[in-house]
Design a protein around this motif. Sequence first.
Motif, PDB file in Angstrom:
ATOM      1  N   ALA A 163       4.541  15.413  15.905  1.00 49.66           N
ATOM      2  CA  ALA A 163       4.004  16.407  14.970  1.00 49.66           C
ATOM      3  C   ALA A 163       4.379  17.820  15.413  1.00 49.66           C
ATOM      4  CB  ALA A 163       2.486  16.266  14.863  1.00 49.66           C
ATOM      5  N   ALA A 164       4.318  18.082  16.700  1.00 48.41           N
ATOM      6  CA  ALA A 164       4.683  19.416  17.208  1.00 48.41           C
ATOM      7  C   ALA A 164       6.167  19.674  16.997  1.00 48.41           C
ATOM      8  CB  ALA A 164       4.318  19.520  18.685  1.00 48.41           C
ATOM      9  N   GLU A 165       6.987  18.664  17.218  1.00 48.15           N
ATOM     10  CA  GLU A 165       8.431  18.820  16.995  1.00 48.15           C
ATOM     11  C   GLU A 165       8.731  19.067  15.522  1.00 48.15           C
ATOM     12  OE1 GLU A 165       9.985  15.224  18.670  1.00 48.15           O
ATOM     13  OE2 GLU A 165       9.969  16.030  20.716  1.00 48.15           O
ATOM     14  N   GLN A 166       8.026  18.336  14.641  1.00 50.61           N
ATOM     15  CA  GLN A 166       8.217  18.525  13.204  1.00 50.61           C
ATOM     16  C   GLN A 166       7.786  19.923  12.794  1.00 50.61           C
ATOM     17  OE1 GLN A 166       9.721  16.326  11.168  1.00 50.61           O
ATOM     18  NE2 GLN A 166       9.625  17.878   9.584  1.00 50.61           N
ATOM     19  N   ALA A 167       6.653  20.383  13.295  1.00 51.60           N
ATOM     20  CA  ALA A 167       6.179  21.735  12.980  1.00 51.60           C
ATOM     21  C   ALA A 167       7.156  22.785  13.476  1.00 51.60           C
ATOM     22  CB  ALA A 167       4.799  21.957  13.600  1.00 51.60           C
ATOM     23  N   TYR A 168       7.766  22.553  14.614  1.00 50.12           N
ATOM     24  CA  TYR A 168       8.749  23.495  15.176  1.00 50.12           C
ATOM     25  C   TYR A 168       9.979  23.550  14.274  1.00 50.12           C
ATOM     26  CZ  TYR A 168      12.025  25.655  18.408  1.00 50.12           C
ATOM     27  OH  TYR A 168      12.966  26.485  18.989  1.00 50.12           O
ATOM     28  N   ARG A 169      10.424  22.376  13.815  1.00 47.69           N
ATOM     29  CA  ARG A 169      11.609  22.336  12.946  1.00 47.69           C
ATOM     30  C   ARG A 169      11.332  22.969  11.587  1.00 47.69           C
ATOM     31  NH1 ARG A 169      12.367  17.231  15.463  1.00 47.69           N
ATOM     32  NH2 ARG A 169      11.184  16.147  13.832  1.00 47.69           N
ATOM     33  N   ASN A 170      10.093  22.902  11.124  1.00 48.76           N
ATOM     34  CA  ASN A 170       9.741  23.428   9.796  1.00 48.76           C
ATOM     35  C   ASN A 170       9.403  24.912   9.789  1.00 48.76           C
ATOM     36  OD1 ASN A 170      10.110  20.921   8.673  1.00 48.76           O
ATOM     37  ND2 ASN A 170       7.951  20.351   8.803  1.00 48.76           N
ATOM     38  N   ARG A 171       9.425  25.555  10.892  1.00 50.86           N
ATOM     39  CA  ARG A 171       9.029  26.982  10.883  1.00 50.86           C
ATOM     40  C   ARG A 171      10.138  27.874  10.469  1.00 50.86           C
ATOM     41  NH1 ARG A 171       9.819  29.691  16.350  1.00 50.86           N
ATOM     42  NH2 ARG A 171      11.332  28.330  17.225  1.00 50.86           N
TER      43      ARG A 171
END
Length: 81
Positions: free
Chosen positions: A73-81
């Motif tokens: 989830a943290a990796e996905q949030a990082y990619r989506n910023r």
Amino acid sequence: MTFEPPRYTWTADTVYDALSVLQAATDLIESHAATLAPDSRERLEVKRSASTELSVTLDLSTLVEQINNATAAAEQAYRNR
């Protein structure tokens, strides 16, 4: 006067409970050793020489799954910023 050795069985269903059980086991060992040898040097020798049986089965699969999900989830949030 003699007494029968105590036997303990615990079950833990959460990480918090597992930590509490491990602490309880440690506290019991310490208190029994202190009864036999109140002096800290003697107590250390008792703990080194007295045999005991301890069996621990630890399954951290759910905890690791939660870690993996949080990481993803943290990796996905990082990619989506």
